[in-house]
Each structure stands twice: as C-alpha cells, then as structure tokens.
Design a protein around this motif. Structure first.
Motif, PDB file in Angstrom:
ATOM      1  N   GLU A 125       0.837  -1.196   0.000  1.00 30.21           N
ATOM      2  CA  GLU A 125       0.000   0.000   0.000  1.00 30.21           C
ATOM      3  C   GLU A 125       0.876   1.250   0.000  1.00 30.21           C
ATOM      4  O   GLU A 125       1.836   1.338   0.764  1.00 30.21           O
ATOM      5  CB  GLU A 125      -0.901   0.005   1.231  1.00 30.21           C
ATOM      6  N   PHE A 126       0.517   2.180  -0.879  1.00 28.85           N
ATOM      7  CA  PHE A 126       1.210   3.466  -0.972  1.00 28.85           C
ATOM      8  C   PHE A 126       0.239   4.599  -0.713  1.00 28.85           C
ATOM      9  O   PHE A 126      -0.919   4.529  -1.118  1.00 28.85           O
ATOM     10  CB  PHE A 126       1.798   3.664  -2.373  1.00 28.85           C
ATOM     11  N   ARG A 127       0.731   5.641  -0.070  1.00 26.74           N
ATOM     12  CA  ARG A 127      -0.014   6.895   0.022  1.00 26.74           C
ATOM     13  C   ARG A 127       0.409   7.730  -1.174  1.00 26.74           C
ATOM     14  O   ARG A 127       1.597   7.779  -1.521  1.00 26.74           O
ATOM     15  CB  ARG A 127       0.334   7.647   1.312  1.00 26.74           C
ATOM     16  N   VAL A 128      -0.551   8.356  -1.818  1.00 30.55           N
ATOM     17  CA  VAL A 128      -0.261   9.126  -3.026  1.00 30.55           C
ATOM     18  C   VAL A 128      -0.959  10.475  -2.976  1.00 30.55           C
ATOM     19  O   VAL A 128      -2.084  10.596  -2.499  1.00 30.55           O
ATOM     20  CB  VAL A 128      -0.674   8.324  -4.292  1.00 30.55           C
ATOM     21  N   GLY A 129      -0.262  11.486  -3.453  1.00 33.04           N
ATOM     22  CA  GLY A 129      -0.849  12.801  -3.670  1.00 33.04           C
ATOM     23  C   GLY A 129      -0.691  13.125  -5.143  1.00 33.04           C
ATOM     24  O   GLY A 129       0.409  12.993  -5.693  1.00 33.04           O
TER      25      GLY A 129
END
Length: 134
Positions: A125-129
């Motif tokens: 899982e990655f956090r992305v903006g």
C-alpha cells in the motif's frame, strides 16, 4: 474537465508498472477482482482518494493498494514478487497522463499474510498525492 479521473490514471499506471516488473511471472495483473485465476496473480485495488485540490489545480490524496496472491507451502516466490512490485510502484513516473501527475508517493505498508492452507497474499500500500494541471 473531462477525461480520465485521477483514480483511473493512477490504476492504469500501477497496472502497467506491475506488468513490466512481474508480468512474466504472474498469470495476470487485474484491476478488478477476478472470478477465478490461477495463482500467482496481482490485483490493483480501487484507490481510496479524497479531494486535495488547490485554487488552480484539481488534486487527489489517498491510498493505492496491490494484492498479490500465490500458492505454496512457503511464501518465498511471493516475497520476491512483492519486492519487485513494491520497487516498481515506488518508481512510478510522476506524469500519469491527461494532466495528472504524482506529487508525493510513500510506501505505507507491505506485508505477507497466510490466507489458508497453501494460499498466501502480499499487500502493498502506498499513500499518493496527485495534482492535475489544466
């Protein structure tokens, strides 16, 4: 603004990165849960996104997850697939298409779980903006 949504642009980019990194070693890379598939296979889950817009740009912030399923008594092959998948997602190009670009991308978790006898899954899982220029 018509065109591709941020979630769709992100999902396509992640699926393409996985296909390049592990496509030869998995039966398929899916963007929706398959009714059935031989293992190993990868699934790009629907991104969980919220608004991250600025005064002059559309923006999305959230999480994108990949689950890789594999069979076997031990998860050795899965560990290798997960490592390559994680590296491929972490190296996504910032430009996603149709004006969308990644402004921030951070690994939030990576783990391997036993799902049952001879069934393992790796969650990445990655956090992305993301921002979209007009």
């Amino acid at each position: 603004m018509g065109g591709m949504s941020g979630g769709e642009a992100l999902r396509r980019a992640v699926a393409a990165a996985l296909a390049d990194a592990i496509g030869a070693e998995v039966t398929a890379v899916f963007d929706a849960p398959p009714l059935r598939s031989a293992m190993p296979y990868a699934l790009v889950e629907e991104a969980q996104l919220s608004d991250w817009s600025t005064k002059d740009m559309a923006g999305r912030d959230g999480r994108v997850s990949v689950v890789i399923h594999d069979a076997g008594e031990r998860p050795e092959r899965l560990r290798g697939l997960a490592e390559r998948a994680e590296a491929a997602i972490g190296a996504l190009p910032s430009a996603l298409g149709e004006g969308w670009r990644i402004a921030a991308l951070t690994l939030t978790r990576s783990r391997i779980v036993r799902q049952g006898e001879r069934h393992w899954s790796a969650l990445i899982e990655f956090r992305v903006g993301m921002l979209r220029s007009n």
